[in-house]
Motif scaffolding. Sequence first.
Motif, PDB file in Angstrom:
ATOM      1  N   HIS A 113       0.826  -1.214   0.000  1.00 48.04           N
ATOM      2  CA  HIS A 113       0.000   0.000   0.000  1.00 48.04           C
ATOM      3  C   HIS A 113       0.854   1.256   0.000  1.00 48.04           C
ATOM      4  CE1 HIS A 113      -3.495  -2.481   0.848  1.00 48.04           C
ATOM      5  NE2 HIS A 113      -2.765  -3.094   1.760  1.00 48.04           N
ATOM      6  N   LEU A 114       0.446   2.239  -0.791  1.00 50.65           N
ATOM      7  CA  LEU A 114       1.089   3.548  -0.813  1.00 50.65           C
ATOM      8  C   LEU A 114       0.232   4.529  -0.030  1.00 50.65           C
ATOM      9  CD1 LEU A 114       2.129   3.851  -4.567  1.00 50.65           C
ATOM     10  CD2 LEU A 114       3.621   3.433  -2.620  1.00 50.65           C
ATOM     11  N   LYS A 115       0.899   5.310   0.803  1.00 58.42           N
ATOM     12  CA  LYS A 115       0.202   6.336   1.577  1.00 58.42           C
ATOM     13  C   LYS A 115       0.944   7.650   1.410  1.00 58.42           C
ATOM     14  CE  LYS A 115      -2.700   3.456   3.507  1.00 58.42           C
ATOM     15  NZ  LYS A 115      -4.131   3.544   3.391  1.00 58.42           N
ATOM     16  N   PHE A 116       0.205   8.741   1.510  1.00 58.75           N
ATOM     17  CA  PHE A 116       0.760  10.080   1.349  1.00 58.75           C
ATOM     18  C   PHE A 116       0.458  10.885   2.608  1.00 58.75           C
ATOM     19  CE2 PHE A 116      -0.253   8.345  -2.748  1.00 58.75           C
ATOM     20  CZ  PHE A 116       0.821   8.688  -3.549  1.00 58.75           C
ATOM     21  N   ALA A 117       1.482  11.520   3.163  1.00 61.39           N
ATOM     22  CA  ALA A 117       1.290  12.398   4.320  1.00 61.39           C
ATOM     23  C   ALA A 117       0.657  13.700   3.832  1.00 61.39           C
ATOM     24  CB  ALA A 117       2.619  12.674   5.008  1.00 61.39           C
ATOM     25  N   ILE A 118      -0.335  14.156   4.543  1.00 65.08           N
ATOM     26  CA  ILE A 118      -1.033  15.379   4.147  1.00 65.08           C
ATOM     27  C   ILE A 118      -0.052  16.554   4.092  1.00 65.08           C
ATOM     28  CG2 ILE A 118      -2.819  17.034   4.831  1.00 65.08           C
ATOM     29  CD1 ILE A 118      -4.377  14.599   5.944  1.00 65.08           C
ATOM     30  N   SER A 119       0.894  16.592   5.030  1.00 68.34           N
ATOM     31  CA  SER A 119       1.871  17.691   5.016  1.00 68.34           C
ATOM     32  C   SER A 119       2.733  17.640   3.758  1.00 68.34           C
ATOM     33  CB  SER A 119       2.753  17.636   6.266  1.00 68.34           C
ATOM     34  OG  SER A 119       3.426  16.387   6.342  1.00 68.34           O
ATOM     35  N   ASP A 120       3.090  16.436   3.294  1.00 70.88           N
ATOM     36  CA  ASP A 120       3.864  16.300   2.056  1.00 70.88           C
ATOM     37  C   ASP A 120       3.045  16.729   0.848  1.00 70.88           C
ATOM     38  OD1 ASP A 120       6.043  15.325   3.447  1.00 70.88           O
ATOM     39  OD2 ASP A 120       5.631  13.215   2.975  1.00 70.88           O
ATOM     40  N   VAL A 121       1.765  16.373   0.846  1.00 69.03           N
ATOM     41  CA  VAL A 121       0.884  16.741  -0.264  1.00 69.03           C
ATOM     42  C   VAL A 121       0.749  18.259  -0.326  1.00 69.03           C
ATOM     43  CG1 VAL A 121      -1.474  16.609  -1.165  1.00 69.03           C
ATOM     44  CG2 VAL A 121      -0.372  14.551  -0.240  1.00 69.03           C
ATOM     45  N   ARG A 122       0.539  18.895   0.809  1.00 65.15           N
ATOM     46  CA  ARG A 122       0.394  20.360   0.837  1.00 65.15           C
ATOM     47  C   ARG A 122       1.683  21.044   0.400  1.00 65.15           C
ATOM     48  NH1 ARG A 122      -3.086  20.650   6.362  1.00 65.15           N
ATOM     49  NH2 ARG A 122      -5.092  20.191   5.400  1.00 65.15           N
ATOM     50  N   ALA A 123       2.830  20.528   0.844  1.00 69.88           N
ATOM     51  CA  ALA A 123       4.117  21.110   0.436  1.00 69.88           C
ATOM     52  C   ALA A 123       4.312  20.950  -1.069  1.00 69.88           C
ATOM     53  CB  ALA A 123       5.260  20.443   1.197  1.00 69.88           C
ATOM     54  N   TRP A 124       3.961  19.786  -1.603  1.00 67.58           N
ATOM     55  CA  TRP A 124       4.091  19.535  -3.039  1.00 67.58           C
ATOM     56  C   TRP A 124       3.184  20.475  -3.828  1.00 67.58           C
ATOM     57  CZ3 TRP A 124       0.491  17.774  -6.611  1.00 67.58           C
ATOM     58  CH2 TRP A 124       1.007  17.480  -7.868  1.00 67.58           C
ATOM     59  N   ILE A 125       1.966  20.670  -3.349  1.00 68.45           N
ATOM     60  CA  ILE A 125       1.034  21.583  -4.024  1.00 68.45           C
ATOM     61  C   ILE A 125       1.626  22.993  -4.062  1.00 68.45           C
ATOM     62  CG2 ILE A 125      -1.195  22.766  -3.780  1.00 68.45           C
ATOM     63  CD1 ILE A 125      -2.329  20.067  -2.792  1.00 68.45           C
ATOM     64  N   ALA A 126       2.201  23.438  -2.958  1.00 67.35           N
ATOM     65  CA  ALA A 126       2.796  24.784  -2.907  1.00 67.35           C
ATOM     66  C   ALA A 126       3.938  24.910  -3.913  1.00 67.35           C
ATOM     67  CB  ALA A 126       3.294  25.083  -1.493  1.00 67.35           C
ATOM     68  N   GLU A 127       4.687  23.833  -4.131  1.00 68.58           N
ATOM     69  CA  GLU A 127       5.794  23.856  -5.095  1.00 68.58           C
ATOM     70  C   GLU A 127       5.302  23.946  -6.534  1.00 68.58           C
ATOM     71  OE1 GLU A 127       7.915  20.271  -4.329  1.00 68.58           O
ATOM     72  OE2 GLU A 127       8.605  20.947  -2.352  1.00 68.58           O
ATOM     73  N   GLN A 128       4.049  23.589  -6.778  1.00 66.88           N
ATOM     74  CA  GLN A 128       3.513  23.573  -8.136  1.00 66.88           C
ATOM     75  C   GLN A 128       3.025  24.942  -8.589  1.00 66.88           C
ATOM     76  OE1 GLN A 128       4.195  20.655  -9.629  1.00 66.88           O
ATOM     77  NE2 GLN A 128       4.936  20.288  -7.548  1.00 66.88           N
ATOM     78  N   ARG A 129       2.995  25.894  -7.681  1.00 66.57           N
ATOM     79  CA  ARG A 129       2.492  27.229  -8.013  1.00 66.57           C
ATOM     80  C   ARG A 129       3.347  27.846  -9.107  1.00 66.57           C
ATOM     81  NH1 ARG A 129       1.711  30.747  -3.041  1.00 66.57           N
ATOM     82  NH2 ARG A 129      -0.094  29.392  -2.892  1.00 66.57           N
ATOM     83  N   GLU A 130       2.685  28.323 -10.133  1.00 71.33           N
ATOM     84  CA  GLU A 130       3.392  28.995 -11.224  1.00 71.33           C
ATOM     85  C   GLU A 130       3.663  30.433 -10.821  1.00 71.33           C
ATOM     86  OE1 GLU A 130       1.394  28.686 -14.944  1.00 71.33           O
ATOM     87  OE2 GLU A 130       1.461  26.510 -14.939  1.00 71.33           O
TER      88      GLU A 130
END
Length: 63
Positions: free
Chosen positions: A35-52
């Motif tokens: 099973h793959l799991k994603f930490a919410i904090s990692d997801v939020r940090a990744w989203i912030a990095e995607q900002r153009e």
Amino acid sequence: MDIAELASYLGIPISTVYDWRVHGKGPTAYRFGKHLKFAISDVRAWIAEQREPSSPPRRTDRR
């Protein structure tokens, strides 16, 4: 969160999450057995990095 929850959270197909994993994109995942799991904090940090970056204001005075 798992892959289905991540896809739902981002509003994308589950297949896109798997494609990102194959290509080394997307947030960091943690493997627990099969099973793959994603930490919410990692997801939020990744989203912030995607900002153009915002584009500079356009000049309206043409010469």
